[in-house]
Design a protein around this motif. Structure first.
Motif, PDB file in Angstrom:
ATOM      1  N   UNK A  38       2.009  -4.063  -9.531  1.00  0.00           N
ATOM      2  CA  UNK A  38       3.239  -3.530  -8.925  1.00  0.00           C
ATOM      3  C   UNK A  38       3.126  -3.592  -7.404  1.00  0.00           C
ATOM      4  N   UNK A  39       1.959  -3.188  -6.901  1.00  0.00           N
ATOM      5  CA  UNK A  39       1.746  -3.223  -5.451  1.00  0.00           C
ATOM      6  C   UNK A  39       1.756  -4.671  -4.941  1.00  0.00           C
ATOM      7  N   UNK A  67       0.851  -1.200   0.000  1.00  0.00           N
ATOM      8  CA  UNK A  67       0.000   0.000   0.000  1.00  0.00           C
ATOM      9  C   UNK A  67       0.887   1.251   0.000  1.00  0.00           C
ATOM     10  N   UNK A  68       1.901   1.226   0.856  1.00  0.00           N
ATOM     11  CA  UNK A  68       2.818   2.377   0.974  1.00  0.00           C
ATOM     12  C   UNK A  68       3.519   2.631  -0.373  1.00  0.00           C
ATOM     13  N   UNK A  69       4.007   1.544  -0.967  1.00  0.00           N
ATOM     14  CA  UNK A  69       4.708   1.651  -2.251  1.00  0.00           C
ATOM     15  C   UNK A  69       3.779   2.266  -3.306  1.00  0.00           C
ATOM     16  N   UNK A 113      -7.522  -9.286  -0.556  1.00  0.00           N
ATOM     17  CA  UNK A 113      -7.818  -7.941  -0.058  1.00  0.00           C
ATOM     18  C   UNK A 113      -6.727  -6.949  -0.424  1.00  0.00           C
ATOM     19  N   UNK A 114      -5.468  -7.402  -0.489  1.00  0.00           N
ATOM     20  CA  UNK A 114      -4.399  -6.452  -0.832  1.00  0.00           C
ATOM     21  C   UNK A 114      -4.600  -5.945  -2.260  1.00  0.00           C
ATOM     22  N   UNK A 123      -5.511  -2.152  -3.345  1.00  0.00           N
ATOM     23  CA  UNK A 123      -4.644  -1.480  -4.327  1.00  0.00           C
ATOM     24  C   UNK A 123      -5.473  -0.952  -5.497  1.00  0.00           C
ATOM     25  N   UNK A 124      -6.456  -1.731  -5.951  1.00  0.00           N
ATOM     26  CA  UNK A 124      -7.300  -1.285  -7.070  1.00  0.00           C
ATOM     27  C   UNK A 124      -8.112  -0.053  -6.656  1.00  0.00           C
ATOM     28  N   UNK A 125      -8.669  -0.091  -5.444  1.00  0.00           N
ATOM     29  CA  UNK A 125      -9.498   1.028  -4.994  1.00  0.00           C
ATOM     30  C   UNK A 125      -8.646   2.289  -4.792  1.00  0.00           C
ATOM     31  N   UNK A 126      -7.430   2.119  -4.277  1.00  0.00           N
ATOM     32  CA  UNK A 126      -6.546   3.290  -4.090  1.00  0.00           C
ATOM     33  C   UNK A 126      -6.206   3.901  -5.458  1.00  0.00           C
TER      34      UNK A 126
END
Ligand SMILES: C[C@@](O)(CCO)CC(=O)[O-]
Length: 302
Positions: A118-119, A53-55, A87-88, A92-95
Motif C-alpha cells: 500500500x505504501x 511513509x506519511x500514508x 529503500x522505500x 515501510x516494512x520496518x515501520x
C-alpha cells in the motif's frame, strides 16, 4: 534482474542487501515526530518526497493507535532513498513491524506485505510487489505473474558491487514512461520487456549453477535493453564504463533507473575492490560490496 519487465508479469529476481538493515523505533512522546536522515519534524508535516511513509504512518496509526498516544518514530537506515535500492519498501516494512510491536499486535507475513505494498503504491504508483517481498526476506526471491514468489539459493562465488550515482532515481516516473512507450508500440517494447524477463531467468539459473562469466554477460545485455527503454543517464553510463574497464564481468542499472544505483559482478574480492576504487574515482557517492556466497543454501545468516 527483470525490473520493469516484472510490472508486466515477466520473470524477475531480487536479492536482499543483508549488510544494510533498516531499524525503526517508536517511543512515546509529547507530540508526534519523525526523526530520520531524510526528514526530521512533525509527522503531519512530512514532505511529499516521503508521501508513502506519511500514508503508511497515518494508516497504521488509525488502525492500531486507539488511544491516540503521541510518539516519536526514528528511522535509522544506511540506504539512500530514491536510488533504486528498495529503500522505500525497506523503510515501510520496518515501520510496519515497529507499529505492530509497539501496540502489541501480531503481524503475519501476508499482512506485512499488504501494508508495504500500500505504501509502495503511493511512492511508486502501481508497484509489482517485488521490492516488498525482497526487503522482508533473507533469501533471493524469484517473481513472476503466473508463478508464486519463490525463495532460491545461489551456488556461486563472486561478489556484487553496488554504486550510488548520487542522482535521484525516479521510479514512479520511469514506470509511467515505460508504460507510455509500451502503449505506443506494444510489439517493440513488449519484446524488450520479454527479453529482460528471459535474462532474469537465465541469470537466476547461472547463479544456481555458479556460471559467473555468463551471469556477467546477461547483466550487460540487460543493461543494453534498459538503455533502449531510456532508463540510462550519463552518470550511470559513466559508472558502468568505469566498472567494466576495471574488470567487472558485467554491470547494469538496478531498480527504476534514470539515476539511482548500478550493480556490477566481480570474480573475487580483489576484483571487487578494484571495481569499487574505479567507481569512487568515477564519482560514485556510496558503494557496497557483498559476497554471493552469503546466499548459499548452507550459509549461516542471522
Ligand atoms: C521498476 C520496478 O520494476 C522495480 C523498482 O525497484 C518497479 C516495480 O517492480 O514495481
Amino acid at each position: 534482474m527483470g525490473e520493469h519487465a516484472v510490472v508486466y508479469g515477466y520473470p524477475a529476481f531480487a536479492i536482499p542487501l543483508l549488510s544494510t538493515p533498516v531499524i525503526v523505533k517508536i517511543k512515546q512522546s509529547q507530540a508526534s515526530f519523525l526523526t530520520s536522515k531524510y526528514y526530521a519534524g512533525k509527522i503531519d508535516q512530512i514532505p511529499d518526497s516521503l508521501s508513502g511513509v506519511k500514508y503508511l504512518i497515518d494508516l497504521l496509526d488509525k488502525q492500531l493507535n486507539q488511544e491516540h498516544i503521541k510518539y516519536t518514530i526514528s528511522i535509522d537506515s544506511g540506504l539512500p532513498i530514491e536510488r533504486g535500492m528498495g529503500s522505500s519498501a525497506a523503510i515501510a516494512a520496518a515501520i510496519t513491524h515497529a507499529f505492530f510491536d509497539c501496540f502489541n499486535q501480531s503481524l503475519d507475513h501476508q499482512l506485512l506485505l499488504d501494508y508495504v505494498n500500500k505504501s509502495e503504491t503511493i511512492t511508486h504508483g502501481k508497484a509489482s510487489g517485488l521490492d516488498a517481498l525482497t526487503v522482508s526476506s533473507e533469501d533471493p526471491i524469484k517473481f513472476g505473474k503466473d508463478v508464486a514468489p519463490k525463495h532460491f539459493n545461489f551456488n556461486s562465488d563472486g561478489f556484487i558491487v553496488i554504486a550510488d550515482s548520487g542522482v535521484k532515481g525516479k521510479t514512479k516516473e520511469t514506470v509511467a514512461d515505460v508504460r507510455k512507450m509500451y502503449d505506443a508500440d506494444e510489439k517493440k517494447i513488449g519484446a524488450y520487456l520479454q527479453q529482460l524477463g528471459d535474462y532474469a531467468t537465465s541469470a537466476s539459473e547461472y547463479l544456481t549453477t555458479g556460471h559467473l562469466k555468463q551471469l556477467g554477460l546477461v547483466f550487460s545485455l540487460a543493461n543494453e535493453i534498459l538503455t533502449k527503454l531510456n532508463l540510462a543517464i550519463p552518470k550511470t553510463d559513466k559508472l558502468i564504463e568505469a566498472a567494466n574497464s576495471a574488470g567487472s564481468l558485467g554491470s547494469k542499472i538496478t531498480g527504476g533507473g534514470r539515476g539511482g544505483c548500478i550493480i556490477c559482478l566481480a570474480r573475487n574480492l580483489k576484483n571487487a575492490q578494484m571495481i569499487q576504487k574505479a567507481l569512487v574515482k568515477a564519482g560514485a557517492e556510496q558503494t557496497w560490496i557483498q559476497p554471493l556466497s552469503i546466499y548459499a543454501e548452507d550459509s549461516d545468516v542471522d
